[in-house]
Design a protein around this motif. Structure first.
Motif, PDB file in Angstrom:
ATOM      1  N   MET A 225       0.851  -1.191   0.000  1.00 20.74           N
ATOM      2  CA  MET A 225       0.000   0.000   0.000  1.00 20.74           C
ATOM      3  C   MET A 225       0.888   1.244   0.000  1.00 20.74           C
ATOM      4  O   MET A 225       1.665   1.466   0.933  1.00 20.74           O
ATOM      5  CB  MET A 225      -0.909   0.000   1.231  1.00 20.74           C
ATOM      6  N   ILE A 226       0.789   2.044  -1.058  1.00 17.17           N
ATOM      7  CA  ILE A 226       1.568   3.275  -1.161  1.00 17.17           C
ATOM      8  C   ILE A 226       0.613   4.449  -1.309  1.00 17.17           C
ATOM      9  O   ILE A 226      -0.580   4.291  -1.601  1.00 17.17           O
ATOM     10  CB  ILE A 226       2.556   3.226  -2.352  1.00 17.17           C
ATOM     11  N   ALA A 227       1.144   5.631  -1.090  1.00 12.53           N
ATOM     12  CA  ALA A 227       0.329   6.837  -1.200  1.00 12.53           C
ATOM     13  C   ALA A 227      -0.088   7.055  -2.655  1.00 12.53           C
ATOM     14  O   ALA A 227       0.662   6.731  -3.587  1.00 12.53           O
ATOM     15  CB  ALA A 227       1.109   8.043  -0.682  1.00 12.53           C
ATOM     16  N   PRO A 228      -1.263   7.629  -2.895  1.00 11.00           N
ATOM     17  CA  PRO A 228      -1.744   7.767  -4.277  1.00 11.00           C
ATOM     18  C   PRO A 228      -0.966   8.795  -5.091  1.00 11.00           C
ATOM     19  O   PRO A 228      -1.034   8.774  -6.337  1.00 11.00           O
ATOM     20  CB  PRO A 228      -3.203   8.191  -4.092  1.00 11.00           C
ATOM     21  N   ASN A 229      -0.224   9.688  -4.473  1.00 12.20           N
ATOM     22  CA  ASN A 229       0.510  10.699  -5.222  1.00 12.20           C
ATOM     23  C   ASN A 229       1.924  10.268  -5.588  1.00 12.20           C
ATOM     24  O   ASN A 229       2.718  11.074  -6.084  1.00 12.20           O
ATOM     25  CB  ASN A 229       0.570  11.994  -4.405  1.00 12.20           C
ATOM     26  N   GLN A 230       2.274   8.997  -5.371  1.00 10.33           N
ATOM     27  CA  GLN A 230       3.606   8.506  -5.691  1.00 10.33           C
ATOM     28  C   GLN A 230       3.668   8.023  -7.142  1.00 10.33           C
ATOM     29  O   GLN A 230       2.636   7.783  -7.793  1.00 10.33           O
ATOM     30  CB  GLN A 230       3.996   7.368  -4.746  1.00 10.33           C
ATOM     31  N   ASP A 231       4.909   7.883  -7.634  1.00  6.38           N
ATOM     32  CA  ASP A 231       5.124   7.427  -9.020  1.00  6.38           C
ATOM     33  C   ASP A 231       4.925   5.912  -9.068  1.00  6.38           C
ATOM     34  O   ASP A 231       5.762   5.137  -8.577  1.00  6.38           O
ATOM     35  CB  ASP A 231       6.536   7.807  -9.467  1.00  6.38           C
ATOM     36  N   LEU A 232       3.812   5.477  -9.679  1.00  4.55           N
ATOM     37  CA  LEU A 232       3.494   4.042  -9.719  1.00  4.55           C
ATOM     38  C   LEU A 232       4.462   3.281 -10.618  1.00  4.55           C
ATOM     39  O   LEU A 232       4.822   2.130 -10.315  1.00  4.55           O
ATOM     40  CB  LEU A 232       2.056   3.851 -10.195  1.00  4.55           C
ATOM     41  N   ASP A 233       4.886   3.886 -11.727  1.00  8.65           N
ATOM     42  CA  ASP A 233       5.831   3.209 -12.616  1.00  8.65           C
ATOM     43  C   ASP A 233       7.165   2.968 -11.909  1.00  8.65           C
ATOM     44  O   ASP A 233       7.774   1.896 -12.047  1.00  8.65           O
ATOM     45  CB  ASP A 233       6.046   4.030 -13.882  1.00  8.65           C
ATOM     46  N   ARG A 234       7.609   3.976 -11.175  1.00 13.55           N
ATOM     47  CA  ARG A 234       8.859   3.802 -10.429  1.00 13.55           C
ATOM     48  C   ARG A 234       8.687   2.758  -9.343  1.00 13.55           C
ATOM     49  O   ARG A 234       9.612   1.951  -9.095  1.00 13.55           O
ATOM     50  CB  ARG A 234       9.269   5.145  -9.818  1.00 13.55           C
ATOM     51  N   ALA A 235       7.550   2.729  -8.690  1.00  9.41           N
ATOM     52  CA  ALA A 235       7.306   1.705  -7.674  1.00  9.41           C
ATOM     53  C   ALA A 235       7.324   0.312  -8.291  1.00  9.41           C
ATOM     54  O   ALA A 235       7.870  -0.635  -7.699  1.00  9.41           O
ATOM     55  CB  ALA A 235       5.970   1.972  -6.977  1.00  9.41           C
ATOM     56  N   ARG A 236       6.752   0.155  -9.478  1.00 12.54           N
ATOM     57  CA  ARG A 236       6.791  -1.152 -10.148  1.00 12.54           C
ATOM     58  C   ARG A 236       8.225  -1.565 -10.444  1.00 12.54           C
ATOM     59  O   ARG A 236       8.605  -2.723 -10.253  1.00 12.54           O
ATOM     60  CB  ARG A 236       5.982  -1.089 -11.441  1.00 12.54           C
ATOM     61  N   GLU A 237       9.041  -0.631 -10.935  1.00 12.78           N
ATOM     62  CA  GLU A 237      10.430  -0.956 -11.247  1.00 12.78           C
ATOM     63  C   GLU A 237      11.200  -1.368  -9.997  1.00 12.78           C
ATOM     64  O   GLU A 237      11.994  -2.326 -10.022  1.00 12.78           O
ATOM     65  CB  GLU A 237      11.095   0.253 -11.910  1.00 12.78           C
TER      66      GLU A 237
END
Length: 356
Positions: A225-237
């Protein structure tokens, strides 16, 4: 003076002569009966002895053969245990208990069949009618079956569980009534050790379903669970890199059977988004991999500056919660008015005037 024997005493009477003749006739008949039947008796005795000897030898040979076969199976499992993949593919204790249980069943069945057949054959040689005996045994078997039906059900269920290898020692199973690691598998009961260390004794006849968590493969699932304003693509990487690094490290490289896969977003909320991560693992190793994966993902996200979403502790409502003002107001009471009938009835009775 000379004494002389009386002629009546010297000559036996008719009654005595008849007794001697009857005894002689009976002895002759008995000797003739024995002479006529001794061959039959000898033949029957030899047949009975031969039947017993053959049954004992056959029982001994079959039981010894079954024992040798079980020992050979155990030696094979022990030899495979020392190989590179033996510890993973073969559970020696599970194999030993399963083979011992099967061997016990086979030996008991063999002994019952052989000795039962020999007993019936001996009775038939003795010219005993087996129909009443078999009928009585059938009635007794039915009565015992009704009285011990739970025991019979447990035994038969245990036999089929062992033959079908539904579970074994070391497996993590869900038996419906209890969940834990199998400690011992018997023909009547199965012993499980629960997560808190308790030993559960489960009758095999009561098990309606079995969920084996140690056969085939397991799945490790982690929700991030991450904050909605974070970079999702970077989190996936970042999560993908963590999975690749973990799949190359010891001992996780043997427990992970497929690369760690980022499935995508499973939940989207105003204050958080959930990324699901999954991996196929060795049976029974999913929990350990989930813990390690969470540890590594948390450290990697902190290093990259990706903020995790806080878990809500109180329900979110649009209106602030205020205390109910009516809660401090007491309920109306009939005793509050001094002129009410209830107050008058509850007034104390004045003491009588004794001076008059």
């Amino acid at each position: 003076m000379f004494w002389s024997a009386s002629p009546a005493a010297a000559t036996p009477g008719p009654h005595r002569r008849a007794s001697l003749d009857d005894a002689t006739e009976k002895a002759t008949n008995a000797a003739g009966w024995v002479e006529e039947n001794w061959a039959t008796w000898l033949t029957s005795a030899l047949q009975i002895a031969l039947i017993i000897v053959i049954a004992v030898i056959l029982r001994h040979v079959i039981r010894r053969t079954i024992t040798k076969l079980i020992e050979r199976m155990n030696r094979t499992a022990t030899a495979a245990q020392g190989t590179a993949l033996g510890g993973f593919l073969v559970n020696a204790e599970r194999r030993r208990q399963r083979s011992e249980a099967i061997g016990s069943v086979l030996r008991s069945v063999a002994s019952f069949v052989i000795m039962g057949t020999a007993a019936l054959t001996v009775l038939s040689v003795l010219k005993i009618n087996l129909a009443p005996l078999l009928a009585s045994a059938g009635v007794a078997g039915v009565a015992i079956g009704f009285g011990a039906r739970n025991l019979v059900t447990d035994f038969l269920s245990g036999v089929f569980m062992i033959l079908e290898d539904q579970y074994g020692v070391g497996d993590e199973i869900d038996a419906g009534v209890a969940t834990g690691t199998v400690v011992e598998v018997g023909l009547r009961v199965t012993k499980l050790r629960g997560p808190n260390g308790a030993i559960w004794y489960i009758r095999n006849g009561e098990v309606k379903r079995i969920g084996n968590l140690s056969q085939g493969w397991s799945t490790a699932t982690v929700d991030v669970m991450i904050a909605p304003n974070q970079d999702l693509d970077r989190a996936r990487e970042v999560i993908t890199a963590v999975g690749e690094e973990m799949s190359k490290a010891e001992p996780w490289n043997e427990q992970l059977w497929e690369p760690v896969e980022v499935l995508g977003l499973s939940e989207v909320h105003l204050d958080s988004v959930t990324i699901s991560v999954s991996a196929k693992t060795m049976p029974g190793k999913a929990l350990g991999i989930e813990r390690e994966l969470r540890w590594r993902i948390k450290k990697a996200l902190d290093t990259e500056g990706i903020t995790l979403a806080p878990r809500p502790t109180t329900p979110l409502t649009d209106e602030p919660t205020t205390p109910d003002p009516s809660a401090a107001v007491a309920a109306p009471s009939a005793l509050a008015s001094p002129t009410s009938p209830q107050s008058l009835a509850a007034a104390p009775i004045p003491a009588p005037n004794l001076s008059k």
